[in-house]
Design an enzyme around this catalytic site. Structure first.
Site, mmCIF file in Angstrom:
data_model
loop_
_atom_site.group_PDB
_atom_site.id
_atom_site.type_symbol
_atom_site.label_atom_id
_atom_site.label_comp_id
_atom_site.label_asym_id
_atom_site.label_seq_id
_atom_site.Cartn_x
_atom_site.Cartn_y
_atom_site.Cartn_z
ATOM 1 N N LYS A 169 -0.927 -26.148 2.202
ATOM 2 C CA LYS A 169 -1.149 -24.959 3.023
ATOM 3 C C LYS A 169 -1.582 -23.764 2.181
ATOM 4 O O LYS A 169 -0.999 -23.469 1.140
ATOM 5 C CB LYS A 169 0.133 -24.629 3.800
ATOM 6 C CG LYS A 169 -0.036 -23.518 4.829
ATOM 7 C CD LYS A 169 1.253 -23.298 5.600
ATOM 8 C CE LYS A 169 1.066 -22.228 6.676
ATOM 9 N NZ LYS A 169 2.332 -21.961 7.399
ATOM 10 N N GLU B 51 4.931 -30.475 11.571
ATOM 11 C CA GLU B 51 5.164 -29.794 10.295
ATOM 12 C C GLU B 51 6.546 -30.145 9.730
ATOM 13 O O GLU B 51 7.544 -30.111 10.442
ATOM 14 C CB GLU B 51 5.062 -28.288 10.502
ATOM 15 C CG GLU B 51 5.277 -27.460 9.245
ATOM 16 C CD GLU B 51 5.239 -25.966 9.522
ATOM 17 O OE1 GLU B 51 5.174 -25.194 8.555
ATOM 18 O OE2 GLU B 51 5.276 -25.575 10.713
ATOM 19 N N CYS C 37 0.588 -24.695 10.974
ATOM 20 C CA CYS C 37 1.235 -23.570 11.662
ATOM 21 C C CYS C 37 0.355 -22.333 11.712
ATOM 22 O O CYS C 37 -0.637 -22.276 12.420
ATOM 23 C CB CYS C 37 2.587 -23.285 10.993
ATOM 24 S SG CYS C 37 3.620 -22.096 11.880
#
Length: 505
Positions: free
Chosen positions: A329, A269, A381
Site C-alpha cells: 500500500k 484487507e 482501503c
C-alpha cells in the site's frame, strides 16, 4: 438573501448550514440538488465580503462540511482508540477546524484577487476553476484528505456521463459553474449577448452528461470471470488479538473450502492478521487449494521487508494459486496506519497506539497483480479515494480491486461514502470493480458505477457474481486531469490579470 451576502454571524451560520447540507447530497442520502444549493450559498455569501470576512465565511462552510460529513471518525476514536467521549469530541473539533482552512484560504484568495463583480460571466468561470483547485489541493496537501468532493453527488445524477471524460473533478467543475451561473442570471439580463453565452455554458455540461450517461467507453477483453468474495465479519476488537488469530485463519479457510468454485477468490484487507513470512505455510496451503480449483486467491496480509537495512512493515495484498504478485500500500491512513509526528504523539493517548499503526509506504511504480491471465489494479482501503492515483493504476489494468476493513467505523455512514467513491473510480475507468471488505459493503461494481451484486453489512457471507475484464481507455484514463487543469489554470490567470487591471483603473 441579504443575510447570505452581508458580513456577520447570520451569514456565517448560513455558510455553516450550507457546508453541512453537502452531506445530504452524498451517500447514503443522494439528494444531489443539495450539492448545487450548498455551492450557490457559498458563492452568494462571498459576493460583498472583504478578504478577511470571506476567509471566515469559507472557514465556517468547511467546518460545516467536515463536521457533518466525517463525524463518524468519532466511532473509531471511542470504540477502538480508547478515547473518552469528551476527548474524542475535542479532537474532532480540532480536526474539523483544521480541515476548514481548505475552504478559508481559497475564499480569502477569491475575495482578495479573483472576484470580478463587474463581469458576472467571467466571475462564474473563475469561481468554478477555483472550486476545482481547492478540491485538488485538499486531496494532495500533507498526503491529502480527498473526501466529500461535490462531484460524488452525481454518481446517479445527470452529470455522471462527465466522469469518464474528466473524472470526479470535471463533475465538480460543472456543479460549481452551474451554481455560479444561476446566481448571476439576474445580473446578465441587461446584457443579452453575455446572457446567451451563460445559458449555453449552463446547459452544455448537463446535456453532455445526460447524452454520455451509459455510454460504453471500454470493451470486454475476455470472457466473464466468476468471483467469490469472503466477508468474514470479524470484530475489530479481536482482529489483532493473538488469542483469536487461529480462529480467523480457520474462518477464512473453512468459508473458502465450502464456497462455490470461482475464478477469483477474494479475501478482504488483512484477512490474514499475521505477517506474510510467518503465515507462508498457511498461504501455500490455500494456494494449492485455489490451484486445484483453477482459481486465484487474493488476500490482504501485512508484509515485512528489509529496506535500506531497516525492517519495515507494509499493508499488502498477495496472490496465490493461478496468479502472482504482491502489492504494498502506498497511500496510508493518518493515525490508522502511521502516526504523523509520532515521536511527539505516540503514548500520549491510546488512540495514537492503534494496532498496525506503524506501516511504511510502499514504493511507486509497483507491478499490478496478475490473476487468471489478467492485470488487476489493487487499491487497499483508503487508496481508492484518490482519483489521480487510482487512474494511474487503472490505465494499466483489465480489472479493479479494492479490499478494505471499514469495521473501524461501526454502523455509521463512513463505509457507505467509501463505497460511493469506489463506484466513481469504476465509472471513471470504465472497468469492473471488485470490493471485498471485512464487514461491508462487499460488492461488485460495473463500468458504469452501478452495484450489480452485494451482500448485507455486518453479516458473515460469501458474495458470488461475475466480472468482465475490460480493455481500451476512457478519455479520463488517457488524458487524466491535464485538460481540466490547463483550463482551470487559464481561467484563474485570466481572473487574476483582469482583477489587477480593474483595480489599477
Amino acid at each position: 438573501m441579504r443575510w447570505i451576502t452581508r458580513p456577520g454571524w447570520p451569514g456565517n451560520l448560513l455558510a455553516l448550514a450550507a457546508g453541512a447540507s453537502t452531506l445530504l447530497a452524498l451517500a447514503p442520502f443522494d439528494l444531489w440538488p443539495l450539492a448545487l444549493l450548498s455551492i450557490a450559498m457559498l458563492y452568494l455569501g462571498l459576493r460583498e465580503l472583504g478578504p478577511r470576512q470571506a476567509l471566515w465565511r469559507g472557514w465556517w462552510f468547511g467546518f460545516g462540511l467536515y463536521g457533518a460529513g466525517t463525524w463518524w471518525i468519532y466511532v473509531s476514536m471511542t470504540n477502538y482508540g480508547g478515547a473518552s467521549p469528551l476527548l474524542a469530541i475535542a479532537l474532532l473539533v480540532a480536526f474539523f477546524a483544521a480541515l476548514a482552512w481548505f475552504f478559508a484560504l481559497p475564499t480569502w484568495l477569491w475575495a482578495r484577487w479573483l472576484r470580478r463583480s463587474e463581469a458576472p460571466l467571467a466571475d462564474a468561470l473563475g469561481f468554478a476553476a477555483l472550486w476545482v483547485a481547492q478540491e485538488a489541493f485538499r486531496g494532495w496537501f500533507l498526503t491529502g484528505f480527498p473526501w466529500l468532493y461535490a462531484g460524488y453527488s452525481q454518481l446517479d445524477g445527470p452529470l455522471a456521463g462527465l466522469a469518464p471524460l474528466g473524472g470526479v473533478w470535471l463533475v465538480s467543475f460543472a456543479l460549481a459553474l452551474t451554481a455560479a451561473l444561476l446566481c448571476n442570471l439576474n445580473r446578465l439580463r441587461a446584457r443579452p449577448g453575455f446572457l446567451a453565452i451563460a445559458c449555453v455554458l449552463l446547459l452544455t455540461p448537463w446535456a453532455v452528461g445526460l447524452a454520455l450517461k451509459g455510454h460504453a467507453w471500454t470493451t470486454p477483453a475476455g470472457e466473464p470471470l466468476k468471483v467469490a468474495a469472503i466477508q468474514g465479519n470479524v470484530e475489530q476488537d479481536v482482529k489483532w488479538d493473538p488469542a483469536h488469530i487461529d480462529a480467523q485463519l480457520a474462518l477464512y479457510r473453512d468459508l473458502s473450502f465450502s464456497s462455490k468454485p470461482a475464478d477469483l477468490l477474494i479475501w478482504p484487507e488483512t484477512a490474514v492478521p499475521v505477517l506474510k513470512d510467518q503465515a507462508q505455510g498457511y498461504i501455500d496451503v490455500m494456494g494449492r487449494f485455489a490451484a486445484e480449483r483453477h482459481s486465484a486467491l487474493i488476500t490482504g496480509v501485512p508484509v515485512r521487508e528489509v529496506v535500506h537495512r531497516q525492517r519495515r512493515y507494509f499493508n499488502g495484498i498477495t496472490v496465490t494459486g493461478e496468479g502472482d504478485g504482491t502489492y504494498l500500500k502506498q497511500k496510508l491512513v493518518p493515525f490508522g496506519e502511521y502516526v504523523p509526528l509520532q515521536d511527539m504523539l505516540r503514548g500520549l493517548i491510546e488512540f495514537f497506539n492503534l494496532p498496525m499503526s506503524d506501516f511504511a509506504r510502499g514504493p511507486e511504480d509497483q507491478p499490478l497483480l496478475q490473476a487468471k491471465g489478467y492485470q488487476i489494479a489493487p487499491y487497499i482501503c483508503y487508496e481508492v479515494v484518490y482519483p489521480e492515483f487510482a487512474a494511474g493504476l487503472a490505465a494499466r489494468s483489465d480489472l479493479l480491486l479494492t479490499i478494505s476493513n471499514d469495521t473501524w467505523f461501526g454502523t455509521s455512514i463512513g463505509p457507505l461514502q467509501h463505497l460511493q467513491m469506489a463506484q466513481m473510480r469504476a465509472l471513471e475507468a470504465g472497468r469492473w470493480m471488485i470490493r471485498a471488505t471485512n464487514n461491508g459493503v462487499t460488492a461488485l461494481i460495473d463500468p458504469f458505477g452501478r452495484i450489480t451484486t452485494q451482500v448485507p453489512q455486518f453479516q458473515q457471507a460469501v458474495m458470488y457474481g461475475e466480472v468482465v475484464p475490460m480493455q481500451q481507455l476512457t478519455p479520463y484514463l488517457q488524458w487524466r486531469s491535464w485538460p481540466l487543469a490547463i483550463l482551470c489554470g487559464l481561467l484563474l490567470a485570466w481572473a487574476l490579470m483582469a482583477g489587477r487591471v480593474a483595480r489599477a483603473v
